[in-house]
Design a protein around this motif. Structure first.
Motif, mmCIF file in Angstrom:
data_model
loop_
_atom_site.group_PDB
_atom_site.id
_atom_site.type_symbol
_atom_site.label_atom_id
_atom_site.label_comp_id
_atom_site.label_asym_id
_atom_site.label_seq_id
_atom_site.Cartn_x
_atom_site.Cartn_y
_atom_site.Cartn_z
ATOM 1 N N GLY A 1 22.382 -69.319 21.759
ATOM 2 C CA GLY A 1 22.323 -67.869 21.590
ATOM 3 C C GLY A 1 23.732 -67.304 21.594
ATOM 4 O O GLY A 1 24.596 -67.778 22.328
ATOM 5 N N VAL A 2 23.966 -66.306 20.754
ATOM 6 C CA VAL A 2 25.271 -65.651 20.672
ATOM 7 C C VAL A 2 25.080 -64.158 20.878
ATOM 8 O O VAL A 2 24.318 -63.519 20.141
ATOM 9 C CB VAL A 2 25.963 -65.925 19.322
ATOM 10 N N LEU A 3 25.749 -63.599 21.875
ATOM 11 C CA LEU A 3 25.676 -62.162 22.137
ATOM 12 C C LEU A 3 26.569 -61.429 21.153
ATOM 13 O O LEU A 3 27.774 -61.732 21.042
ATOM 14 C CB LEU A 3 26.122 -61.842 23.563
ATOM 15 N N ILE A 4 25.985 -60.476 20.413
ATOM 16 C CA ILE A 4 26.772 -59.682 19.473
ATOM 17 C C ILE A 4 26.509 -58.195 19.727
ATOM 18 O O ILE A 4 25.425 -57.815 20.156
ATOM 19 C CB ILE A 4 26.470 -60.042 18.007
ATOM 20 N N PRO A 5 27.511 -57.349 19.467
ATOM 21 C CA PRO A 5 27.332 -55.910 19.720
ATOM 22 C C PRO A 5 26.408 -55.296 18.690
ATOM 23 O O PRO A 5 26.397 -55.687 17.528
ATOM 24 C CB PRO A 5 28.757 -55.355 19.575
ATOM 25 N N ILE A 6 25.615 -54.340 19.133
ATOM 26 C CA ILE A 6 24.787 -53.537 18.229
ATOM 27 C C ILE A 6 25.210 -52.089 18.399
ATOM 28 O O ILE A 6 25.162 -51.578 19.508
ATOM 29 C CB ILE A 6 23.280 -53.697 18.538
ATOM 30 N N PRO B 1 23.198 -47.849 5.189
ATOM 31 C CA PRO B 1 22.324 -47.388 6.278
ATOM 32 C C PRO B 1 22.590 -48.132 7.577
ATOM 33 O O PRO B 1 22.898 -49.331 7.576
ATOM 34 C CB PRO B 1 20.917 -47.676 5.757
ATOM 35 N N GLY B 2 22.447 -47.411 8.676
ATOM 36 C CA GLY B 2 22.686 -48.003 9.991
ATOM 37 C C GLY B 2 21.763 -49.155 10.311
ATOM 38 O O GLY B 2 22.118 -50.042 11.095
ATOM 39 N N SER B 3 20.589 -49.187 9.694
ATOM 40 C CA SER B 3 19.640 -50.273 9.942
ATOM 41 C C SER B 3 20.221 -51.622 9.534
ATOM 42 O O SER B 3 19.786 -52.662 10.020
ATOM 43 C CB SER B 3 18.317 -50.016 9.209
ATOM 44 N N GLY B 4 21.217 -51.621 8.646
ATOM 45 C CA GLY B 4 21.861 -52.868 8.249
ATOM 46 C C GLY B 4 22.825 -53.400 9.290
ATOM 47 O O GLY B 4 23.258 -54.552 9.209
ATOM 48 N N PHE B 5 23.166 -52.572 10.279
ATOM 49 C CA PHE B 5 24.105 -52.966 11.333
ATOM 50 C C PHE B 5 23.423 -53.111 12.687
ATOM 51 O O PHE B 5 23.994 -53.681 13.617
ATOM 52 C CB PHE B 5 25.227 -51.913 11.466
ATOM 53 N N GLY B 6 22.200 -52.574 12.769
ATOM 54 C CA GLY B 6 21.488 -52.532 14.041
ATOM 55 C C GLY B 6 21.730 -51.201 14.733
ATOM 56 O O GLY B 6 22.822 -50.636 14.664
ATOM 57 N N GLN B 7 20.700 -50.691 15.392
ATOM 58 C CA GLN B 7 20.795 -49.408 16.105
ATOM 59 C C GLN B 7 19.598 -49.309 17.035
ATOM 60 O O GLN B 7 18.609 -50.023 16.872
ATOM 61 C CB GLN B 7 20.800 -48.241 15.102
#
Length: 496
Positions: A181-186, A453-459
């Motif tokens: 698992g890799v923790l990534i910022p959202i 759109p922000g949905s492509g980056f996560g939110q």
């Protein structure tokens, strides 16, 4: 002896063989890959540009691609010294021309002498040209106040992206609950979600705090890690500083807290620092993870594994197309470092023109050089204009009802939240679209403005955003921001 065709080689009813490679038979991990920055909205932007060329009438005269951090595509002029030296490297016959300054000629000759056959068209050592790795090490030492940097820990790469994927390949292992698992910022830069999907690793989301200017909170890291351990084996933590798409700049105190967390939880740290030259907000300052880690002393400095990444694509340079970058590793197991070199060897080497430009970025003209004054003036002009555009973007968006934009402290993007009426959300769902994708697609069709759109980056669920670069020229940026704000007001009225 005749061979009998197996079942898969048999002809179908219409006499044609089935294809070997279909959506059903292809690598399922590749099917899961998504990359919003160049996704469906950008494909539609290309179609609209072609329609405009063919004379089709639209409510706009041009498509403005504010979707990607490509500075020169948005009109930024290349830095003269970088292009002079590169021209001399690509066509050495120009070394006799009086039209180039002597320091540019000396730099070109130095780079060419380090290339096989003294030509930029030859392969290099897989880790990159040795003198350039040494120059990168000196740059890092200077940036970090004299903390030593070893060229053997530096690998030149095809932009930062290639180096990031290489390190992730080394980290990913296991199956089921032992999968990495890799923790990534959202919100995150979609390279990470795409690479993890392709490698069949587990994406572990930690949310940046929008209410506190996209701050990174260690308590949120702990929450994400605790929940992830039930389904995978978290082994790495990624941090993007300055942030993409969020534009925040981490404080030194925050970086220290992140390092302590990674050390205590036995996580490999990946520091994406490609926007380190892009810091604008008063009171904000770039601190490299390498510097902070080194200054924290034992046990952190001697044990915490770190890979930090930089690139020529951003900063004041904007040389995206040459695909130059590097990764520096710290406290990496020596045997693993050899495996990393093996992976890079498979790709032969990073593009050599990109390596050359990287060398000029990490060792620009000295004050005594003929090119120094012009180089400094051009560099400062780019960064000053970016700072002004960051402030203007925040100001105009925050004057618009229903749009809220955090301070753009660094990087090249704003990531405003937009209020979308319930009827607009419902209509998007009927069309099978994410609500902010619906908003961005309508924006493109009616104004020619292309944002992601922000949905492509996560939110966070129930929130809607878009990412927009601050790269358009000042002449285009203000009207673009105002047009976007006016469209949002019209869109809101339509669906209220």
């Amino acid at each position: 002896m005749a061979l009998r065709a197996g079942k898969q080689g048999q002809a179908t009813m219409n006499g044609r063989k089935e294809k070997v490679l279909t959506l059903g038979s292809m690598n399922p991990c590749v099917r899961k890959v998504e990359y919003a920055v160049r996704g469906p909205i950008v494909q539609r932007a290309l179609e609209l540009e072609e329609e405009l060329r063919q004379g089709v009438k639209k409510p706009f005269t041009e498509v403005i691609r504010a979707n990607v951090g490509d500075a020169q595509a948005m009109g930024q002029k290349p830095i003269t010294f970088l292009r002079q030296v590169l021209a001399l490297c690509v066509y050495p016959d120009l070394l006799g021309s009086p039209n180039f300054p002597e320091d540019a000629k000396k730099r070109a000759e130095r780079i060419l002498q380090a290339c096989g056959g003294c030509h930029l068209g030859s392969y290099t050592f897989s880790g990159g040209i040795q003198i350039i790795r040494e120059d990168v090490a000196r740059y890092i030492e200077s940036r970090d106040g004299g903390i030593p940097s070893d060229p053997d820990n530096i690998f030149l790469s095809t932009g930062a992206s290639n180096a990031i994927v290489t390190v992730l390949k080394l980290l990913v292992a296991g199956e089921g609950r032992t999968r990495t698992g890799v923790l990534i910022p959202i919100p995150q830069y979609p390279l990470y979600s795409a690479a993890l999907a392709e490698l069949d690793a587990v994406q572990v989301d930690y949310y940046l705090d929008e209410e506190r200017a996209w701050e990174l909170d260690v308590a949120e890291l702990q929450r994400a890690l605790r929940q992830a351990r039930a389904r995978c084996c978290p082994r790495a933590l990624c941090v993007i500083n300055p942030g993409n798409p969020t534009g925040q700049v981490l404080t030194r105190e925050c970086i220290e807290a992140v390092i302590r967390f990674a050390f205590e939880e036995h996580l490999f740290l990946l520091a994406d620092e490609v926007y380190q030259d892009n810091v604008y907000a008063e009171g904000s300052q770039f601190h490299s993870f390498k510097k902070v880690l080194s200054e924290m002393g034992p046990p952190y400095a001697a044990q915490q594994e770190l890979a930090s990444f930089h690139s020529i694509s951003k900063g004041y340079m904007g040389e995206c197309g040459f695909r130059g970058g590097y990764v520096e590793v710290m406290n990496l197991d020596l045997a693993v470092r050899q495996q990393m070199m093996k992976l890079m060897s498979v790709q032969l080497c990073a593009p050599v023109p990109g390596q050359a430009v990287l060398d000029l970025v990490v060792s620009p003209p000295a004050p005594s050089d003929p090119s120094f004054a012009q180089f400094q003036a051009e560099r400062q002009a780019v960064l000053s204009e970016l700072a002004a555009k960051a402030k203007l973007t925040e100001q105009v968006f925050n004057e618009a009802p229903g749009i809220r934009c955090n301070p753009v402290q660094g990087a090249m993007y704003s990531f405003p939240s937009v209020h979308l009426p319930p009827r607009a959300v419902q209509r998007a769902q009927e069309l099978g679209l994410a609500p902010d994708m619906f908003f961005c697609m309508r924006l493109l069709e009616e104004t020619g403005i292309c944002v992601v759109p922000g949905s492509g980056f996560g939110q966070r669920e129930g929130t809607y955003h878009f990412r927009m670069t601050i790269l358009p020229s000042m002449e285009k940026l203000r009207p673009l921001l105002e047009r976007l704000s006016q469209f949002h007001a019209k869109f809101t009225r339509e669906y209220s």
